[in-house]
Design a protein around this motif. Structure first.
Motif, PDB file in Angstrom:
ATOM      1  N   LEU A 191      25.734-126.060  26.311  1.00 21.53           N
ATOM      2  CA  LEU A 191      26.269-126.797  27.472  1.00 21.53           C
ATOM      3  C   LEU A 191      26.791-125.890  28.584  1.00 21.53           C
ATOM      4  N   THR A 192      27.357-124.746  28.213  1.00 20.56           N
ATOM      5  CA  THR A 192      28.046-123.924  29.214  1.00 20.56           C
ATOM      6  C   THR A 192      27.360-122.588  29.501  1.00 20.56           C
ATOM      7  N   GLY A 193      26.519-122.149  28.587  1.00 23.97           N
ATOM      8  CA  GLY A 193      25.937-120.819  28.715  1.00 23.97           C
ATOM      9  C   GLY A 193      26.871-119.719  28.237  1.00 23.97           C
ATOM     10  N   LEU A 194      28.061-120.101  27.800  1.00 22.66           N
ATOM     11  CA  LEU A 194      29.049-119.173  27.261  1.00 22.66           C
ATOM     12  C   LEU A 194      29.282-119.490  25.792  1.00 22.66           C
ATOM     13  N   SER A 195      29.619-118.472  25.018  1.00 24.60           N
ATOM     14  CA  SER A 195      29.838-118.728  23.593  1.00 24.60           C
ATOM     15  C   SER A 195      31.293-118.481  23.215  1.00 24.60           C
ATOM     16  N   PRO A 196      31.822-119.306  22.311  1.00 27.39           N
ATOM     17  CA  PRO A 196      33.157-119.043  21.780  1.00 27.39           C
ATOM     18  C   PRO A 196      33.077-117.898  20.762  1.00 27.39           C
ATOM     19  N   TYR A 197      34.210-117.294  20.498  1.00 29.37           N
ATOM     20  CA  TYR A 197      34.327-116.362  19.393  1.00 29.37           C
ATOM     21  C   TYR A 197      34.371-117.211  18.123  1.00 29.37           C
ATOM     22  N   VAL A 198      33.817-116.721  17.033  1.00 30.11           N
ATOM     23  CA  VAL A 198      33.786-117.486  15.785  1.00 30.11           C
ATOM     24  C   VAL A 198      34.129-116.558  14.620  1.00 30.11           C
ATOM     25  N   VAL A 199      34.980-117.043  13.708  1.00 33.67           N
ATOM     26  CA  VAL A 199      35.292-116.323  12.469  1.00 33.67           C
ATOM     27  C   VAL A 199      35.202-117.338  11.326  1.00 33.67           C
ATOM     28  N   ILE A 200      34.336-117.066  10.353  1.00 37.29           N
ATOM     29  CA  ILE A 200      34.105-117.977   9.229  1.00 37.29           C
ATOM     30  C   ILE A 200      34.263-117.219   7.915  1.00 37.29           C
ATOM     31  N   ALA A 201      35.101-117.734   7.034  1.00 36.43           N
ATOM     32  CA  ALA A 201      35.257-117.150   5.699  1.00 36.43           C
ATOM     33  C   ALA A 201      34.073-117.570   4.837  1.00 36.43           C
ATOM     34  N   SER A 202      33.328-116.597   4.339  1.00 38.03           N
ATOM     35  CA  SER A 202      32.204-116.888   3.441  1.00 38.03           C
ATOM     36  C   SER A 202      32.640-116.905   1.985  1.00 38.03           C
ATOM     37  N   PHE A 203      33.869-116.470   1.724  1.00 35.30           N
ATOM     38  CA  PHE A 203      34.380-116.445   0.353  1.00 35.30           C
ATOM     39  C   PHE A 203      34.918-117.824  -0.025  1.00 35.30           C
ATOM     40  N   ASP A 204      34.793-118.150  -1.297  1.00 34.38           N
ATOM     41  CA  ASP A 204      35.242-119.441  -1.805  1.00 34.38           C
ATOM     42  C   ASP A 204      36.769-119.496  -1.850  1.00 34.38           C
ATOM     43  N   ARG A 205      37.313-120.636  -1.493  1.00 29.25           N
ATOM     44  CA  ARG A 205      38.764-120.843  -1.467  1.00 29.25           C
ATOM     45  C   ARG A 205      39.418-120.699  -2.837  1.00 29.25           C
ATOM     46  N   LYS A 206      38.651-120.874  -3.901  1.00 30.75           N
ATOM     47  CA  LYS A 206      39.257-120.731  -5.224  1.00 30.75           C
ATOM     48  C   LYS A 206      39.637-119.282  -5.505  1.00 30.75           C
ATOM     49  N   PHE A 207      39.090-118.336  -4.722  1.00 31.90           N
ATOM     50  CA  PHE A 207      39.439-116.926  -4.868  1.00 31.90           C
ATOM     51  C   PHE A 207      40.497-116.488  -3.858  1.00 31.90           C
ATOM     52  N   ILE A 208      40.287-116.859  -2.596  1.00 41.09           N
ATOM     53  CA  ILE A 208      41.178-116.441  -1.512  1.00 41.09           C
ATOM     54  C   ILE A 208      41.364-117.616  -0.559  1.00 41.09           C
ATOM     55  N   ASP A 209      42.608-117.915  -0.226  1.00 35.20           N
ATOM     56  CA  ASP A 209      42.900-118.947   0.769  1.00 35.20           C
ATOM     57  C   ASP A 209      43.361-118.242   2.042  1.00 35.20           C
ATOM     58  N   ALA A 210      42.496-118.211   3.032  1.00 35.95           N
ATOM     59  CA  ALA A 210      42.760-117.466   4.260  1.00 35.95           C
ATOM     60  C   ALA A 210      43.877-118.071   5.098  1.00 35.95           C
ATOM     61  N   ASN A 211      44.264-119.315   4.841  1.00 32.39           N
ATOM     62  CA  ASN A 211      45.325-119.934   5.628  1.00 32.39           C
ATOM     63  C   ASN A 211      46.713-119.732   5.040  1.00 32.39           C
ATOM     64  N   ARG A 212      46.806-119.062   3.938  1.00 37.89           N
ATOM     65  CA  ARG A 212      48.106-118.788   3.344  1.00 37.89           C
ATOM     66  C   ARG A 212      48.588-117.406   3.767  1.00 37.89           C
ATOM     67  N   SER A 213      49.891-117.244   3.736  1.00 31.82           N
ATOM     68  CA  SER A 213      50.486-115.952   4.060  1.00 31.82           C
ATOM     69  C   SER A 213      50.072-114.928   3.016  1.00 31.82           C
ATOM     70  N   ARG A 214      50.011-113.680   3.424  1.00 33.34           N
ATOM     71  CA  ARG A 214      49.624-112.584   2.529  1.00 33.34           C
ATOM     72  C   ARG A 214      50.654-112.359   1.427  1.00 33.34           C
ATOM     73  N   SER A 215      51.853-112.853   1.603  1.00 33.09           N
ATOM     74  CA  SER A 215      52.924-112.681   0.623  1.00 33.09           C
ATOM     75  C   SER A 215      52.486-113.228  -0.740  1.00 33.09           C
ATOM     76  N   PRO A 216      52.742-112.495  -1.840  1.00 37.57           N
ATOM     77  CA  PRO A 216      52.340-112.958  -3.174  1.00 37.57           C
ATOM     78  C   PRO A 216      52.904-114.330  -3.547  1.00 37.57           C
ATOM     79  N   VAL A 217      54.067-114.681  -3.030  1.00 46.60           N
ATOM     80  CA  VAL A 217      54.647-115.972  -3.408  1.00 46.60           C
ATOM     81  C   VAL A 217      53.924-117.136  -2.738  1.00 46.60           C
TER      82      VAL A 217
END
Length: 153
Positions: free
Chosen positions: A72-98
């Motif tokens: 539609l615009t001729g411009l592209s957004p930046y995109v970041v997609i996690a290819s890893f399964d959430r059962k291993f790593i949840d990218a929306n959680r804080s890095r803190s172990p707790v």
């Protein structure tokens, strides 16, 4: 018609955009990071609460929205997609172990790759656009109560 192209490193797909918009997708990956144990309630400190269910089709939605914006615009957004399964790593959680983003044997480098890509794109956008931009974090639910509303873009 141009199409979006993606690079992938450490199970994180990305596209460097041409407009001050970032689309992120943290929970639709299917890949198993090598050497990373699944997150389990028993193996987490303090018994924190979390889910291992993926957000169905959100990677497809994210890529489709990015492509539609480009069309539609001729411009592209930046995109970041996690290819890893959430059962291993949840990218929306804080890095803190707790916060249980990953099992103690998890690969911090994969988690960091996701967040460092976003931070890098944010800094790039800030530098080019007077600290202004948009970030859309794409999520989905398996069940939607009250029916589905359809919108056209």
């Amino acid at each position: 018609m141009r199409s979006m192209t993606y690079e992938e490193d450490r199970l994180v797909k990305r596209h460097s955009g041409t407009m001050p918009v970032i689309l992120t997708c943290p929970h639709d990956g299917e890949q198993s990071p090598p050497g990373v144990q699944e997150r389990t309630k028993e193996a987490t400190p303090g018994g924190c609460q979390f889910t291992i269910k993926s957000d169905l089709q959100t990677a497809f939605i994210t890529q489709s929205v990015a492509q539609k914006i480009l069309d539609l615009t001729g411009l592209s957004p930046y995109v970041v997609i996690a290819s890893f399964d959430r059962k291993f790593i949840d990218a929306n959680r804080s890095r803190s172990p707790v916060n249980c983003a990953f099992h103690r044997s998890g690969r911090k480098t994969i988690y960091d790759e996701y967040h460092n890509r976003i931070a890098g794109f944010v800094n790039e956008i800030r530098g080019q656009n007077g600290n202004r931009g948009f970030l859309f974090d794409i999520h989905g639910k398996v069940e939607i109560s009250g029916g589905i509303q359809r919108i056209s873009i």
